[in-house]
Design an enzyme around this catalytic site. Structure first.
Site, mmCIF file in Angstrom:
data_model
loop_
_atom_site.group_PDB
_atom_site.id
_atom_site.type_symbol
_atom_site.label_atom_id
_atom_site.label_comp_id
_atom_site.label_asym_id
_atom_site.label_seq_id
_atom_site.Cartn_x
_atom_site.Cartn_y
_atom_site.Cartn_z
ATOM 1 N N GLU A 44 0.081 -7.091 3.853
ATOM 2 C CA GLU A 44 -0.415 -6.946 2.395
ATOM 3 C C GLU A 44 0.919 -6.868 1.588
ATOM 4 O O GLU A 44 0.658 -6.659 0.403
ATOM 5 C CB GLU A 44 -1.346 -5.717 2.196
ATOM 6 C CG GLU A 44 -2.471 -5.403 2.925
ATOM 7 C CD GLU A 44 -3.274 -6.579 2.493
ATOM 8 O OE1 GLU A 44 -3.141 -7.167 1.586
ATOM 9 O OE2 GLU A 44 -4.466 -6.472 3.106
ATOM 10 N N HIS A 102 -1.756 1.741 -0.793
ATOM 11 C CA HIS A 102 -3.019 1.224 -0.130
ATOM 12 C C HIS A 102 -3.550 2.168 0.830
ATOM 13 O O HIS A 102 -2.859 2.631 1.667
ATOM 14 C CB HIS A 102 -3.056 -0.112 0.229
ATOM 15 C CG HIS A 102 -4.374 -0.463 0.741
ATOM 16 N ND1 HIS A 102 -5.644 -0.544 0.039
ATOM 17 C CD2 HIS A 102 -4.759 -1.275 1.978
ATOM 18 C CE1 HIS A 102 -6.479 -1.176 0.931
ATOM 19 N NE2 HIS A 102 -5.851 -1.348 1.816
#
Length: 273
Positions: free
Chosen positions: A117, A140
């Site tokens: 990510e 996250h």
């Protein structure tokens, strides 16, 4: 002579935070990722920044972060293992001058890579730094009750935010700008990074429906606390709905009074006149 990086505050903060996220059940298996923007002064205390271990190409333009240093969780790594083996599960990287790669300065000792990510994280850092030069962390995770709410609650930013504000008194104070919500998108792509970063210009909390949440802040504690607060509100909402639904809640007038007391302003249009 440089100091032992295992004594660095930023390594200890990352290890503690990843352990807590795993303990809370928000980062099962290799779920979740964190990027921590580091100041060059704190990096050079522990590393010779001219000693590049390897260079890792990126599939997006990171030129706006050129030269910046980050501590990043590894791709496919389990948060539960970070505290025991930081050098395997974490990496200190520097963005190349052309923004097309990152230089590994420490970590990923088993040949690992930064989180998949990374595009979403770096794009979010760029967006947050444009409105808050002190932003340092993007986090996250798969916060359980927030994730569950995306299946049962209306997915409009205004209504989702209002529900969270009404569940815990502190929510309006902690995130008066509300939460952003993007459509469901394939993770690990530039597309989801672009959608997230666009929302990051106005919000520090971004909901990924049926997946998890992104948070941003000035410090590890602030960012963790931001997600923690929203998740607590979502948990309360879940319990309330299981007990028969809302019969009374914090009113808009009370939310306005709360904002006045703590000198925060609710996002325009989110409270009824």
């Amino acid at each position: 002579m440089t100091k032992d990086i295992m004594d660095a505050v930023f390594i200890k903060e990352m290890a503690k935070t990843t352990s807590n996220l795993y303990r809370l059940g928000w980062d099962e298996r290799n779920g979740g990722n964190i990027t921590y923007l580091l100041d060059e002064k704190e990096v050079v205390e522990y590393l010779d920044v001219k000693q590049i271990i390897r260079t890792i190409p990126m599939d997006f333009d990171g030129e706006k972060l050129a030269g910046k240093y980050f501590l990043v969780t590894g791709s496919g790594k389990y948060f539960k293992n970070v505290e025991e083996a930081p050098a395997v599960n974490l990496g200190v990287i520097q963005v190349s001058e052309d923004g097309k790669a990152v230089h590994l300065l420490w970590g990923y000792t088993d040949g690992g890579l930064p989180t998949s990510e990374l595009p979403a994280h770096f794009m979010s850092h760029i967006a947050r730094l444009s409105v808050d030069p002190e932003n340092r962390v993007v986090m996250h995770c798969h916060a359980t009750h927030l994730l569950a709410m995306t299946f049962t609650h209306e997915l409009t930013e205004r209504e989702f935010t209002r529900t969270l504000w009404q569940m815990c008194t502190e929510c309006l104070v902690v995130f008066p700008e509300g939460v952003g919500i993007i459509p469901w998108l394939v993770p690990g792509t530039n597309e989801i990074g672009e959608a997230t970063s666009e929302k990051m210009k106005e919000n520090r909390l971004i909901v990924w429906p049926h997946h998890g949440i992104y948070g941003a802040g000035k410090s590890m504690d602030e960012t963790f606390g931001l997600i923690e607060t929203a998740e607590k509100a979502a948990e309360v909402y879940t319990i309330v709905m299981s007990q028969g639904g809302i019969k009374q809640a914090i009113t808009d007038e009370q939310l306005k009074a709360l904002g006045e007391r703590f000198s925060v302003e609710a996002k325009a249009g989110y409270l009824n006149n």
